[in-house]
Write a protein that holds these residues in place. Structure first.
Motif: not given
Length: 265
Positions: A38-45, A70-76, A107-114
């Motif tokens: 998050v510090k480096e890129r602003g997100v965590f994938a 910082d859960w709001s920056k997580w992309y799953i 963030v629900p829209s950050h959760v990428h399921s099939i």
């Protein structure tokens, strides 16, 4: 106290006295990578797997992590998924939702399921398309040496047969070099239809952690980590070898019980 050591190009070994110690170490590790990313890129994938992994990540739902991450920056994402409905007992998405994602403010829209309403082939194509779009916008980084996505962290389990994600021993999927996500319809472990990241995607990640517990996995850990020579079977876990990233093994004492002692510094 966890034993920590390295072994040539097989990554860092973290061997834990108890499951509780492993869970705490894993939570610390994920939280630290999240903060750095998050510090480096602003997100965590982050890409998850199924099996016992989600239960072992449970401490992330507790203090202090539930407040400090910082859960709001997580992309799953998922390194592999069973082609079943999202509410099916075999769904890796359902496992992660029930055990982790519903307990923290993702963030629900950050959760990428099939897409669970199409065939395995279409689900794999669709998932790769979604990831390609997110690479374009740099939600997911791109490898410096190929066009592969570079996830901040891919978390994997390990099967007694040495499989990781849904890459099974002696399966043609292990030879895929072009596609990012592929489908299989003949998984030796039910359910048969799955989608999975390919080895080039796994090995392009910034960090890969393989989390293994129990004596039923000890032989696979030995074959994956130790310098076993050409006569031993080449299991999929042995092929996990990040090109530029870091590989860490989180093991309990039972899973590590067949490792050669020379691995432990």
């Amino acid at each position: 106290m966890a034993l920590s050591g390295g072994h040539k190009n097989r990554g860092e070994l973290r061997i834990h006295e108890s499951l509780d110690e492993l869970r705490t170490d894993l939570a610390d590790y994920v939280a630290e990578l999240s903060e750095a990313s998050v510090k480096e890129r602003g997100v965590f994938a982050i890409a998850l797997s199924g099996g016992s992994l989600i239960g072992l990540m449970g401490k992330l739902c507790e203090a202090p992590y539930n407040k400090t991450v910082d859960w709001s920056k997580w992309y799953i994402f998922w390194a592999d998924e069973r082609v079943v409905a999202k509410n099916h007992a075999d769904s890796n998405y359902k496992l992660a939702k029930d055990g982790l994602l519903s307990k923290v403010p993702i963030v629900p829209s950050h959760v990428h399921s099939i897409n669970d309403s199409v065939s395995a082939e279409e689900a794999a194509d669709d998932y790769e398309f979604v990831i390609r779009q997110l690479v374009k916008t740099r939600v997911v980084s791109v490898s410096e040496i190929s066009d592969c996505p570079k996830f901040d962290l891919i978390l994997l389990g390990l099967g007694p047969d040495g499989h990781v994600a849904s890459l099974f021993p002696n399966h043609s999927a292990l030879n895929e070099r072009e596609e990012w996500v592929i489908f299989i319809t003949d998984s030796p472990k039910p359910p048969p239809e799955r989608i999975t990241f390919t080895l080039p995607v796994i090995n392009s990640a910034s960090n890969v952690a393989v989390v293994v517990t129990g004596d039923s996995k000890a032989e696979s850990v030995h074959l994956a980590v130790d310098d076993v020579g050409p006569d031993c079977p080449l299991i999929p876990a042995r092929m996990v070898q990040p090109t530029m990233g870091k590989l860490v093994w989180f093991l309990d004492k039972l899973a590590a019980s067949k490792l050669e002692d020379s691995n432990l510094n």
